[in-house]
Every structure is written in structure tokens, then in C-alpha cells.
Design a protein around this motif. Structure first.
Motif, PDB file in Angstrom:
ATOM      1  N   TYR A  59       0.852  -1.190   0.000  1.00 29.10           N
ATOM      2  CA  TYR A  59       0.000   0.000   0.000  1.00 29.10           C
ATOM      3  C   TYR A  59       0.892   1.245   0.000  1.00 29.10           C
ATOM      4  O   TYR A  59       1.843   1.327   0.786  1.00 29.10           O
ATOM      5  CB  TYR A  59      -0.904   0.012   1.233  1.00 29.10           C
ATOM      6  N   THR A 118       0.960   5.798  -0.720  1.00 32.52           N
ATOM      7  CA  THR A 118       0.340   7.059  -1.106  1.00 32.52           C
ATOM      8  C   THR A 118       1.096   7.599  -2.313  1.00 32.52           C
ATOM      9  O   THR A 118       2.303   7.393  -2.450  1.00 32.52           O
ATOM     10  CB  THR A 118       0.394   8.079   0.037  1.00 32.52           C
ATOM     11  N   TYR A 160      -7.202   4.316  -5.218  1.00 34.72           N
ATOM     12  CA  TYR A 160      -8.281   4.924  -4.446  1.00 34.72           C
ATOM     13  C   TYR A 160      -7.958   6.408  -4.217  1.00 34.72           C
ATOM     14  O   TYR A 160      -6.890   6.747  -3.696  1.00 34.72           O
ATOM     15  CB  TYR A 160      -8.440   4.231  -3.095  1.00 34.72           C
ATOM     16  N   ILE A 187      -7.994   9.880  -2.410  1.00 35.45           N
ATOM     17  CA  ILE A 187      -8.103  10.263  -0.996  1.00 35.45           C
ATOM     18  C   ILE A 187      -9.174  11.354  -0.881  1.00 35.45           C
ATOM     19  O   ILE A 187      -8.908  12.554  -0.920  1.00 35.45           O
ATOM     20  CB  ILE A 187      -6.752  10.729  -0.444  1.00 35.45           C
ATOM     21  N   LYS A 227      -7.694  -3.167   5.878  1.00 36.85           N
ATOM     22  CA  LYS A 227      -7.975  -1.795   6.282  1.00 36.85           C
ATOM     23  C   LYS A 227      -6.669  -1.111   6.686  1.00 36.85           C
ATOM     24  O   LYS A 227      -5.757  -1.755   7.217  1.00 36.85           O
ATOM     25  CB  LYS A 227      -8.969  -1.754   7.445  1.00 36.85           C
ATOM     26  N   ILE A 255      -9.024   3.741   7.749  1.00 39.66           N
ATOM     27  CA  ILE A 255      -9.304   4.034   6.346  1.00 39.66           C
ATOM     28  C   ILE A 255      -9.805   2.761   5.689  1.00 39.66           C
ATOM     29  O   ILE A 255      -9.084   1.759   5.638  1.00 39.66           O
ATOM     30  CB  ILE A 255      -8.048   4.530   5.617  1.00 39.66           C
ATOM     31  N   LEU A 302     -10.837   1.153   2.250  1.00 37.83           N
ATOM     32  CA  LEU A 302     -10.740   1.353   0.808  1.00 37.83           C
ATOM     33  C   LEU A 302     -12.057   0.905   0.176  1.00 37.83           C
ATOM     34  O   LEU A 302     -12.409  -0.273   0.226  1.00 37.83           O
ATOM     35  CB  LEU A 302      -9.558   0.568   0.248  1.00 37.83           C
ATOM     36  N   THR A 362     -11.462   6.728  -0.369  1.00 40.35           N
ATOM     37  CA  THR A 362     -11.030   6.298   0.964  1.00 40.35           C
ATOM     38  C   THR A 362     -12.061   6.741   1.992  1.00 40.35           C
ATOM     39  O   THR A 362     -12.217   7.933   2.246  1.00 40.35           O
ATOM     40  CB  THR A 362      -9.656   6.908   1.306  1.00 40.35           C
TER      41      THR A 362
END
Length: 584
Positions: free
Chosen positions: A251, A253, A318, A320, A342, A360, A362, A371
Motif C-alpha cells: 500500500y 500514497t 483509491y 483520498i 484496512k 481508512i 478502501l 477512501t
């Protein structure tokens, strides 16, 4: 008693953690009893195995490996050493001076981390060099990458993955610095993480042309827009950051940017209109739409390749935001952990000793991937003697905290749940999972080990002992009042034992008041026939050794003055056969 059983069951044991369920109407948690002892540092592991550094279990100050109820002194490891989990089972001691294998407690000074990184780097170079035929520069694809400090964020004791960059041979859409992010496991099985975007639906508009919806799946291709060919491209920014992983996914960002040619504009992302209220989308640069995302990247390789290089089998991107496109980037905190799909984001505040937490999820709604950030919680946390807050994550990514005499687990939604009631002085802990936890307070000299098996503890004060107690010299016995038995017989569970004058249980032959007895290896008095080193003896029901003539179930035998059965001889005119029986 059954052979060997009464002593085993009557050993004085001190459980490292005695768990008793409090009344059901009080709460759904367990109360943990504490032990006296000084713990400086500890690491919980699976199956009741722990690393504990301190003065515990009435033993000297040292580093111990606790397993199967036994504290084993790790003599190579100095008490007070810094330790850190490494890989799936190791503790890194003093930045590589030693490594402790928590599966079996062995200690080695081999460079486990360096060797692992070297093996991974070599395997990665071999695979990249073999696979790529145009994705990376030749010089970079033949380079052995340095992996020190390149471990990807993930749950403790999880499989190691590393992140490195390779220089692109071609100027792909997403490159501004010419670097591509590569993630690899310990065997060099890698994925090019900047290629696959999954499925981002983009609707474009243009004057005099019908709107066109396209699916952008990667950062290399150019896509047709409304009224124009090859008008749309996508890129991933160079500031992407891995925030966690589980067994199957990484995962991170990132920022995704959709670019269009002049005259072509983006009107929708994943079916959601880009309008004034959709603050998750930045349209300040003409011809561009940018948005922050969390990407769920499969660790498995796709069946195909991009210019020879392997990429992720699946990626889901996803945005944000909430389901209406409202920016939620400000709701992200400083730390992350991944549990059961999660993402838990949290922030530790050492100023007021608290932790802020949010989950969070998804999610997807009508094709829009976003999110769903749950309500935040802000709770107190104890601060340990090391000046760190008592917050930990377990092997499954669950978040735990210690405060006010309770150990709490984040429920991966919006609340903390009490799991254990512990000593209110505790201010540090280490969690492997719900069933393997260590909590302690160094200054108050108290600790608890949740999940450890019962521990046999030497007891020095005879008055505190009852029943059988094992010492270095052998087994001893204390009566119900705590007085040690010496020089007499003891009947325990219907079986007789002899305690010698020095207080140690007798085994083998023993002479008491001129009469011989035999005590087997468990100390139990023997009756009936006994073969001792090839010679037969008979012990009567009293245990006394028989001499002279013996009638055993109608058959006569003769045992001499030493108790030995005679055979193949004549005694008192009677012939004894090979079995010792009188031949009539």
C-alpha cells in the motif's frame, strides 16, 4: 501415584501470567496477574516465546529467551543491548552484533541482515538483467543495488520487501526525474510499481466533439480523448511513499496526474463530475488534473511485461476523498499500519501522551474508488521509561495501546476495546498478537508475560515449599506444613518413597534398619521380581528384599543371603532349574 506423575503435578510453579476471567457483567476482558522483577526491554514472539532483558524469575540480570516455561540465559547478549525485529523471526542486537533466532533461541554473530541484503541484491540484478529489453538503462539494469535502509514499511515479523529505483531507458509519461520505483521480495522477484494503474475511468470533453470515456490502465500508453487521438496520458508523481503491506499487497500514497492535449479537458474521474465541490481534484494547471491516492499494489507479477520488465498483476487506485470527491488528505496522520485490508492511520503525541487514530476503508461507490475515513479517536497512552509511548502494532497489523491499567486493541473501525486488565503501573509493552504480549514497568519492578507456559521456579525458603521440589542435588519433599522430610519413608498417592538423611529422595538399592529395598528411577519403591544387571531378586509386598525359600504362586525359588535367586544348582537336596524354579 502413577509413575512419575505426582511429582510432576506437585512441582512448585509460578506462572509467568495467570489469566482469570473477571465476572461477565463487569466487562469482556481478562485480568492478568503481575510478577515481581525488573524488565529493561522485551519482545513478544509467537507460541509463547519471548526475549526478555532484565532481572526476572528470581534469576540474575541478563538477556533471556523464554520458551516452554524456561528462561534460557543468552550469554552472548549483554543486558541492556538494543534490539529490533528483523525479518520473519530474528532480533537484531546492537545493530548487527548478534542475531537471536526467536524460533529456537539460538544466537549467532553471522551477518544475517547483510548476507540477506546481498543475496537479494544479487538475485534482483540477475532477474532485471534477464527480463528487461528496453525498460531500464543497460548500465542500471546491470547494477547491484544497495538495499541498506530500503526495507518497505510493513507488519513486524513479516516477509521482507525492498524498494529501489531504476533509471528509465525511455521517457515514459510519468517520469520527471527519469526514475522508476521497483519493489522486490527477498528472492529478487520484483514488480515495476509505476506502470500499472489498474482502472481509472476518465471522461473527456472537447468543443464540437462528443464526450468520451476511456479507461486508463497504465502510465506508458497514450489514450484517445474527445475528438483527438493520443490526447490523454497518466503519470505517478515521484514522491510516492509505501505506508504498509500485508501478505499479498503493498500500500502506498501517491499523486496521479492526468494530462490532456490542448482543446481536450477532463470532466469526470471514475464517473464523478469535477466541479467546485470536488476539492480532491487539482485543476490549477491547464491541461492537467491531479489527485492524491492510496494504491493497493499486488505483490504477484502480471503474466505480461512492459518492455521486458515485470509489473504488478493488479493495482487498485483509491482517491483520498469521500464518495463525493471532497478532499480528505488532511485527515491522514503520520503513521500507518495495515490490518485485514484496512489501513489504520495514527499519530502519537508525546506532549500530552496521547494517540490519535482513524481507520481508512478502501471503498467503491458507483465505480468511484475512494477512501472512507472513519471518525477519529484521541486517547491517553502511558509513557515508558524509554520516553516512548506504549503503542505497538502486532504481526497482523492491529494497533494496541496501554493506559490506565488496561491493554486496548483498536477495533479497526472507530473504537478502542479493552482486552486485558493489568497492573496500573505498567508503562511499556511488546505485542506479537492477542495471545503473546509482555507488559512491564522497569522502575516499579513489575511485569507480566501473557502467553508463556508455567515456569518452574527455584524456591529457597523451605517453609514456602510443599510436596516435591527438584533441586540440583535431586528431589526433595516437604510436608503440608512446609517442613522438609529427612531420613524417613513418604507415602504419596499410595506409593512409597524413601527420603534419605540428607533430604534427597533415594533411588536404587537402599538399606534401612538392616533390610534392603529397591527404589526405581522415579523413586517409587519396587515390589515383586526385579532383574538388576542380569540377577533376579524378589521384593516382598512391604518392599523388603526376600532371602531363603520363596513360594511364588505355587512355585518354589531360593534366594541367597544377598537376595540373588539361584538357578541350575541343588539347595537343601532340592534341584533348581535354569529358571530358578524347584524341579520336582
Amino acid at each position: 501415584m502413577l509413575k512419575g506423575m505426582s511429582k510432576a503435578t506437585s512441582l512448585l510453579v509460578a506462572a509467568a501470567a495467570i489469566i482469570s476471567i473477571i465476572p461477565a457483567n463487569a466487562a469482556d476482558y481478562k485480568k492478568i496477574d503481575s510478577q515481581e522483577g525488573t524488565v529493561y526491554n522485551a519482545v513478544a514472539y509467537k507460541d509463547g516465546k519471548f526475549y526478555i532483558d532484565g532481572e526476572v524469575n528470581n534469576q540474575d540480570d541478563a538477556a533471556y529467551y523464554l520458551a516452554n516455561g524456561k528462561y534460557n540465559n543468552l550469554s552472548d547478549v549483554d543486558s541492556g543491548s538494543s534490539v529490533e525485529a528483523y525479518g520473519s523471526k530474528y532480533l537484531d542486537v546492537q545493530d548487527g552484533d548478534y542475531f537471536v533466532d526467536l524460533d529456537n533461541g539460538s544466537v549467532t554473530d553471522d551477518s544475517i541482515k547483510d548476507n540477506s541484503q546481498d543475496d537479494t541484491a544479487s538475485a534482483l540484478r540477475k532477474n532485471v538483467k534477464k527480463d528487461t529489453d528496453g525498460r531500464y538503462t543497460v548500465a542500471d539494469s546491470q547494477t547491484i543495488k544497495t538495499l541498506t535502509g530500503k526495507e518497505l514499511a510493513g507488519n513486524k515479523f513479516g516477509d521482507l520487501w525492498y524498494g529501489v529505483t531504476y533509471t528509465s531507458l525511455n521517457n515514459t509519461n510519468n517520469l520527471t526525474a527519469g526514475q522508476l520505483n521497483i519493489y522486490t521480495d527477498a528472492k529478487g522477484n520484483y514488480i515495476d510499481a509505476d506502470y500499472n494503474l489498474g482502472s481509472i475511468k476518465v471522461t473527456t470533453t472537447a468543443t464540437g466533439a462528443s464526450d468520451k470515456t476511456i479507461t486508463i490502465s497504465n502510465t506508458d500508453d497514450k489514450y484517445d480523448g474527445a475528438g483527438a487521438a493520443n490526447a490523454v496520458t497518466a503519470s505517478v508523481g515521484t514522491n510516492s511513499t509505501v505506508i504498509g503491506q500485508d501478505a499479498n499487497y503493498i500500500y502506498r500514497t501517491a499523486k496521479v496526474t492526468i494530462k490532456t492535449n490542448t482543446g481536450v479537458a477532463v470532466s469526470k474521474i471514475d464517473g464523478l463530475n469535477i466541479a467546485a465541490g470536488t476539492t480532491a481534484f487539482d485543476t490549477t494547471v491547464t491541461g492537467e488534473v491531479s489527485f492524491n491516492v492510496i494504491q493497493k499494489i499486488s505483490k504477484a507479477q502480471a503474466s505480461g511485461d512492459i518492455d521486458g520488465a515485470k509489473y504488478a498483476k493488479t493495482v487498485t487506485t483509491y482517491i483520498i476523498s469521500d464518495d463525493a470527491g471532497v478532499d480528505k488528505n488532511g485527515d491522514l496522520l503520520t503513521k500507518y499500519t495495515v490490518s485485514n485490508g484496512k489501513i489504520i492511520t495514527y499519530k502519537e503525541d508525546t506532549t500530552d501522551n496521547s494517540v490519535e487514530t482513524a481507520t481508512i476503508v478502501l471503498s467503491a461507490k458507483n465505480g468511484y474508488y475512494y477512501t472512507d475515513i472513519k471518525d477519529k479517536a484521541d486517547e491517553d497512552v502511558k509513557v515508558g521509561d524509554n520516553h516512548k509511548l506504549a503503542v505497538d502494532t502486532d504481526v497482523d497489523g492491529n494497533l494496541w495501546r496501554l493506559s490506565g491499567g488496561y491493554i486496548y486493541k483498536w477495533n479497526n473501525d472507530e473504537d478502542w476495546e479493552k482486552v486485558y486488565k493489568v497492573d496500573g503501573a505498567f508503562n511499556e509493552m511488546s505485542v506479537y498478537n492477542k495471545d503473546n504480549i509482555v507488559a512491564w514497568n522497569e522502575d516499579d519492578e513489575v511485569y507480566s508475560v501473557i502467553g508463556a507456559k508455567a515456569t518452574e521456579t527455584p524456591v529457597e525458603t523451605p517453609a514456602q515449599n510443599k510436596g516435591w521440589v527438584k533441586t540440583a542435588a535431586g528431589w526433595t519433599f516437604y510436608d503440608s506444613t512446609g517442613n522438609q522430610t529427612k531420613g524417613q519413608w513418604v507415602n504419596d498417592g499410595g506409593v512409597w518413597y524413601m527420603i534419605k538423611a540428607d533430604g534427597i529422595m533415594a533411588t536404587g538399592w537402599y538399606k534401612d534398619n538392616g533390610t534392603w529395598y529397591f527404589l526405581n528411577g522415579s523413586g517409587a519403591m519396587k515390589t515383586g521380581w526385579l532383574n538388576d544387571n542380569g540377577t533376579w531378586y524378589f521384593l516382598q509386598s512391604s518392599g523388603a528384599m526376600k532371602t531363603g525359600w520363596l513360594n511364588d504362586n505355587g512355585t518354589w525359588y531360593f534366594l541367597n543371603a544377598s537376595g540373588a535367586m539361584l538357578a541350575n544348582t541343588i539347595v537343601d537336596g532340592y534341584k533348581l532349574g535354569a529358571s530358578g524354579a524347584w524341579v520336582k
